[in-house]
Design a protein around this motif. Structure first.
Motif, PDB file in Angstrom:
ATOM      1  N   ILE A 199     -40.144  10.530 -24.720  1.00 33.85           N
ATOM      2  CA  ILE A 199     -41.210   9.622 -24.297  1.00 33.85           C
ATOM      3  C   ILE A 199     -41.985  10.182 -23.106  1.00 33.85           C
ATOM      4  O   ILE A 199     -43.207  10.139 -23.072  1.00 33.85           O
ATOM      5  N   ASN A 200     -41.254  10.695 -22.126  1.00 33.57           N
ATOM      6  CA  ASN A 200     -41.855  10.994 -20.820  1.00 33.57           C
ATOM      7  C   ASN A 200     -42.078  12.467 -20.514  1.00 33.57           C
ATOM      8  O   ASN A 200     -42.379  12.814 -19.377  1.00 33.57           O
ATOM      9  N   SER A 201     -41.905  13.317 -21.505  1.00 34.53           N
ATOM     10  CA  SER A 201     -42.181  14.730 -21.264  1.00 34.53           C
ATOM     11  C   SER A 201     -42.986  15.292 -22.421  1.00 34.53           C
ATOM     12  O   SER A 201     -43.036  14.706 -23.495  1.00 34.53           O
ATOM     13  N   SER A 202     -43.598  16.418 -22.173  1.00 35.26           N
ATOM     14  CA  SER A 202     -44.335  17.098 -23.241  1.00 35.26           C
ATOM     15  C   SER A 202     -43.513  18.246 -23.818  1.00 35.26           C
ATOM     16  O   SER A 202     -44.036  19.062 -24.570  1.00 35.26           O
ATOM     17  N   LEU A 203     -42.229  18.296 -23.467  1.00 35.83           N
ATOM     18  CA  LEU A 203     -41.363  19.349 -23.997  1.00 35.83           C
ATOM     19  C   LEU A 203     -41.290  19.254 -25.511  1.00 35.83           C
ATOM     20  O   LEU A 203     -41.273  18.151 -26.077  1.00 35.83           O
ATOM     21  N   SER A 204     -41.220  20.390 -26.161  1.00 34.59           N
ATOM     22  CA  SER A 204     -41.071  20.400 -27.615  1.00 34.59           C
ATOM     23  C   SER A 204     -39.697  19.841 -27.981  1.00 34.59           C
ATOM     24  O   SER A 204     -38.765  19.838 -27.164  1.00 34.59           O
ATOM     25  N   ILE A 205     -39.581  19.388 -29.201  1.00 36.92           N
ATOM     26  CA  ILE A 205     -38.299  18.868 -29.672  1.00 36.92           C
ATOM     27  C   ILE A 205     -37.253  19.978 -29.653  1.00 36.92           C
ATOM     28  O   ILE A 205     -36.105  19.752 -29.285  1.00 36.92           O
ATOM     29  N   ALA A 206     -37.666  21.191 -29.991  1.00 39.72           N
ATOM     30  CA  ALA A 206     -36.740  22.325 -29.948  1.00 39.72           C
ATOM     31  C   ALA A 206     -36.227  22.565 -28.521  1.00 39.72           C
ATOM     32  O   ALA A 206     -35.045  22.847 -28.320  1.00 39.72           O
ATOM     33  N   LYS A 207     -37.103  22.448 -27.536  1.00 39.02           N
ATOM     34  CA  LYS A 207     -36.701  22.640 -26.134  1.00 39.02           C
ATOM     35  C   LYS A 207     -35.766  21.518 -25.685  1.00 39.02           C
ATOM     36  O   LYS A 207     -34.776  21.765 -24.991  1.00 39.02           O
ATOM     37  N   ILE A 208     -36.077  20.296 -26.087  1.00 38.21           N
ATOM     38  CA  ILE A 208     -35.195  19.177 -25.753  1.00 38.21           C
ATOM     39  C   ILE A 208     -33.833  19.388 -26.403  1.00 38.21           C
ATOM     40  O   ILE A 208     -32.795  19.194 -25.769  1.00 38.21           O
ATOM     41  N   ALA A 209     -33.823  19.801 -27.656  1.00 38.87           N
ATOM     42  CA  ALA A 209     -32.561  20.090 -28.349  1.00 38.87           C
ATOM     43  C   ALA A 209     -31.769  21.140 -27.573  1.00 38.87           C
ATOM     44  O   ALA A 209     -30.561  20.988 -27.354  1.00 38.87           O
ATOM     45  N   PHE A 210     -32.446  22.182 -27.144  1.00 36.94           N
ATOM     46  CA  PHE A 210     -31.806  23.255 -26.374  1.00 36.94           C
ATOM     47  C   PHE A 210     -31.199  22.710 -25.081  1.00 36.94           C
ATOM     48  O   PHE A 210     -30.090  23.079 -24.707  1.00 36.94           O
ATOM     49  N   LEU A 211     -31.920  21.835 -24.392  1.00 32.44           N
ATOM     50  CA  LEU A 211     -31.398  21.245 -23.152  1.00 32.44           C
ATOM     51  C   LEU A 211     -30.093  20.497 -23.396  1.00 32.44           C
ATOM     52  O   LEU A 211     -29.219  20.461 -22.539  1.00 32.44           O
ATOM     53  N   PHE A 212     -29.972  19.910 -24.589  1.00 34.45           N
ATOM     54  CA  PHE A 212     -28.764  19.175 -24.955  1.00 34.45           C
ATOM     55  C   PHE A 212     -27.743  20.060 -25.672  1.00 34.45           C
ATOM     56  O   PHE A 212     -26.790  19.549 -26.246  1.00 34.45           O
ATOM     57  N   THR A 213     -27.937  21.350 -25.620  1.00 30.86           N
ATOM     58  CA  THR A 213     -27.056  22.375 -26.203  1.00 30.86           C
ATOM     59  C   THR A 213     -26.989  22.325 -27.732  1.00 30.86           C
ATOM     60  O   THR A 213     -26.010  22.741 -28.326  1.00 30.86           O
ATOM     61  N   TYR A 214     -28.039  21.829 -28.362  1.00 31.16           N
ATOM     62  CA  TYR A 214     -28.117  21.779 -29.819  1.00 31.16           C
ATOM     63  C   TYR A 214     -29.170  22.766 -30.293  1.00 31.16           C
ATOM     64  O   TYR A 214     -30.097  23.091 -29.557  1.00 31.16           O
ATOM     65  N   ASP A 215     -29.051  23.190 -31.570  1.00 31.85           N
ATOM     66  CA  ASP A 215     -30.210  23.824 -32.187  1.00 31.85           C
ATOM     67  C   ASP A 215     -31.062  22.666 -32.725  1.00 31.85           C
ATOM     68  O   ASP A 215     -30.580  21.533 -32.840  1.00 31.85           O
ATOM     69  N   ALA A 216     -32.311  22.922 -33.012  1.00 30.10           N
ATOM     70  CA  ALA A 216     -33.249  21.850 -33.369  1.00 30.10           C
ATOM     71  C   ALA A 216     -32.788  21.049 -34.585  1.00 30.10           C
ATOM     72  O   ALA A 216     -32.894  19.821 -34.609  1.00 30.10           O
ATOM     73  N   SER A 217     -32.252  21.727 -35.592  1.00 29.08           N
ATOM     74  CA  SER A 217     -31.827  21.052 -36.815  1.00 29.08           C
ATOM     75  C   SER A 217     -30.664  20.094 -36.553  1.00 29.08           C
ATOM     76  O   SER A 217     -30.686  18.933 -36.984  1.00 29.08           O
ATOM     77  N   ASN A 218     -29.646  20.565 -35.849  1.00 28.15           N
ATOM     78  CA  ASN A 218     -28.487  19.710 -35.575  1.00 28.15           C
ATOM     79  C   ASN A 218     -28.850  18.562 -34.634  1.00 28.15           C
ATOM     80  O   ASN A 218     -28.332  17.453 -34.771  1.00 28.15           O
ATOM     81  N   PHE A 219     -29.739  18.819 -33.679  1.00 30.30           N
ATOM     82  CA  PHE A 219     -30.187  17.753 -32.789  1.00 30.30           C
ATOM     83  C   PHE A 219     -30.900  16.676 -33.600  1.00 30.30           C
ATOM     84  O   PHE A 219     -30.677  15.480 -33.398  1.00 30.30           O
TER      85      PHE A 219
END
Length: 126
Positions: free
Chosen positions: A79-99
């Motif tokens: 909601i509050n960032s312009s980070l890509s979903i892939a980057k957000i997934a990475f921050l949570f230690t996931y790859d984009a698909s698993n996230f």
């Protein structure tokens, strides 16, 4: 004034620990999410005691609250960032698909559709 029960103390400590730990992972101060048994150890109790206590106090397994807090933080970033979903997934230690799978299982929608629906709602409000 009545003092807080030990079970309530454990529950509060666990939930506060999760908040700090999830923030540590997202900020890169910790490289991975801890398992429930490791968290219990940090709280100086057994995983069995933690599970029993949280289940009794809150009605769900500790893992449920762990996931809910992760999802809440992910929603906040979506909601509050312009980070890509892939980057957000990475921050949570996931790859984009698993996230995406984790997020959809918890919320019923993908991170992309969640973000898109919020942006559409924001545009309609204006």
């Amino acid at each position: 004034m009545k003092s807080e029960s030990r079970a309530a103390q454990i529950t509060t400590q666990y939930l506060l620990f999760l908040d700090r730990h999830i923030d540590d992972v997202i900020q890169g101060r910790t490289i991975e999410f801890m398992a429930i048994d490791a968290i219990a150890s940090e709280l100086a109790i057994t995983a069995k005691h933690l599970s029993y206590t949280i289940q009794r106090e809150k009605g769900n397994h500790p893992g449920y609250f762990y996931n809910q807090k992760i999802i809440a933080k992910a929603k906040d970033l979506l909601i509050n960032s312009s980070l890509s979903i892939a980057k957000i997934a990475f921050l949570f230690t996931y790859d984009a698909s698993n996230f995406s799978k984790f997020f959809k299982k918890a919320t019923g929608e993908t991170p992309g559709s969640f973000r898109k629906s919020l942006h559409c709602a924001t545009i309609l409000e204006k």
